[in-house]
Motif scaffolding. Structure first.
Motif, short mmCIF file in Angstrom:
data_model
loop_
_atom_site.label_atom_id
_atom_site.label_comp_id
_atom_site.label_asym_id
_atom_site.label_seq_id
_atom_site.Cartn_x
_atom_site.Cartn_y
_atom_site.Cartn_z
N PRO A 1 0.83 -1.21 0.00
CA PRO A 1 0.00 0.00 0.00
C PRO A 1 0.86 1.25 0.00
CG PRO A 1 0.11 -0.92 2.20
CD PRO A 1 0.81 -1.90 1.29
N LEU A 2 0.28 2.34 -0.48
CA LEU A 2 1.01 3.61 -0.47
C LEU A 2 1.38 4.03 0.95
CD1 LEU A 2 -0.96 5.67 -3.16
CD2 LEU A 2 1.30 4.63 -3.39
N GLN A 3 0.57 3.61 1.94
CA GLN A 3 0.85 3.99 3.32
C GLN A 3 2.17 3.45 3.82
OE1 GLN A 3 -2.05 2.81 2.12
NE2 GLN A 3 -3.72 3.18 3.56
N SER A 4 2.70 2.41 3.16
CA SER A 4 3.97 1.84 3.62
C SER A 4 5.18 2.54 2.98
CB SER A 4 4.02 0.34 3.27
OG SER A 4 4.15 0.15 1.86
N ALA A 5 4.92 3.41 2.01
CA ALA A 5 6.03 4.09 1.32
C ALA A 5 6.66 5.14 2.21
CB ALA A 5 5.52 4.74 0.03
N ARG A 6 7.98 5.29 2.10
CA ARG A 6 8.67 6.32 2.87
C ARG A 6 8.59 7.67 2.17
NH1 ARG A 6 14.15 3.68 5.51
NH2 ARG A 6 13.08 2.01 6.64
N SER A 7 8.44 7.66 0.86
CA SER A 7 8.30 8.92 0.13
C SER A 7 7.39 8.70 -1.07
CB SER A 7 9.67 9.45 -0.31
OG SER A 7 10.35 8.50 -1.11
N LEU A 8 6.65 9.76 -1.42
CA LEU A 8 5.71 9.72 -2.53
C LEU A 8 5.91 10.94 -3.41
CD1 LEU A 8 2.50 8.70 -0.53
CD2 LEU A 8 3.82 7.21 -2.05
N ARG A 9 5.47 10.81 -4.64
CA ARG A 9 5.59 11.92 -5.59
C ARG A 9 4.30 12.04 -6.39
NH1 ARG A 9 9.53 14.90 -7.59
NH2 ARG A 9 11.10 13.68 -6.47
N SER A 10 3.91 13.29 -6.64
CA SER A 10 2.80 13.58 -7.53
C SER A 10 3.20 14.77 -8.37
CB SER A 10 1.52 13.88 -6.74
OG SER A 10 0.45 14.18 -7.64
N GLY A 11 3.67 14.53 -9.59
CA GLY A 11 4.16 15.62 -10.42
C GLY A 11 5.30 16.34 -9.72
#
Length: 238
Positions: free
Chosen positions: A130-140
């Motif tokens: 799940p995205l909740q487990s990611a340490r970093s996220l990107r949107s554009g």
């Protein structure tokens, strides 16, 4: 995923809860398996390979949090919704950090649990984690460092108050989902905070100012009339 293709594992040491939830999901067309304790839950995950696990936290011997940690440590990312008896925001945050996809406080409405189950499966799609487990996220041009609890636009750090950051973090880890103001108050502020729904609007406005996000042509946070807010940008792991 059509309801008739689901298999849900319900884990609770309370016989009545297992039976009532099982009957409710069965009437909705979902295939149900169950377990009365954490050890049996791990066996059922391996044997039945459920699409979703609904997992009570407070169980004797092996509790729900221990089951969740065991699954994730073994590389099993079957979606998990935790059933808890606390509304503390720190408890919920810890559950997400340990790999839960969602959580619901007891007592709860089975219809809400079914709706959240659908949302979790829709959100996960073909993703393993799940995205909740990611340490970093990107949107554009937006990047969110979830470990440092910071956000940057075009690689430049933006200033957000703690509650605005927490709200942004919740929305970006649930892209495309619409959340009412009352729901966000409960999830981000916690039920112990006696604040008005306008507090959500103020923090949304703060996020938009920091991210230069035009509410009439949003790149990140969209207002849904009579619905609430949702993160509308494409989100990926950074």
């Amino acid at each position: 995923m059509p309801l008739e293709n689901w298999t849900v594992l319900i884990v609770d040491d309370d016989d009545a809860i297992r039976e009532n939830l099982g009957a409710f999901f069965d009437r909705a067309g979902v295939h149900v398996v169950s377990a009365a304790d954490g050890a049996a839950a791990l066996v059922q995950v391996a044997v039945a390979k459920p699409d979703l696990v609904i997992l009570d936290v407070m169980m004797p011997e092996l509790n729900g949090r221990q089951v969740l940690r065991a699954l994730r440590a073994g590389g099993d990312w079957t979606p998990v919704i935790l059933l808890t008896r606390t509304g503390e925001s720190s408890e919920r945050a810890t559950a997400i950090e340990e790999g839960a996809d969602d959580y619901l406080n007891k007592p709860f409405d089975p219809q809400e649990l079914l709706a959240r189950s659908r949302a979790v499966l829709r959100r996960r799609g073909g993703q393993v984690e799940p995205l909740q487990s990611a340490r970093s996220l990107r949107s554009g041009p937006l990047s969110v460092d979830r470990t440092a609890r910071s956000a940057a636009l075009e690689s430049r750090l933006v200033t957000l108050t703690p509650k605005a950051y927490a709200l942004l973090d919740y929305l970006i880890t649930h892209p495309g989902e619409v959340f009412s103001r009352d729901f966000l108050l409960n999830e981000v502020w916690g039920y112990q905070f006696a604040v008005a729904t306008r507090a959500v609007d103020h923090r949304i406005a703060e996020i938009r100012r920091a991210l230069a996000d035009d509410p009439d042509a949003p790149r990140f946070v969209e207002t849904i009339p009579r619905g609430g807010y949702r993160f509308c940008g494409l989100v990926e792991r950074a």
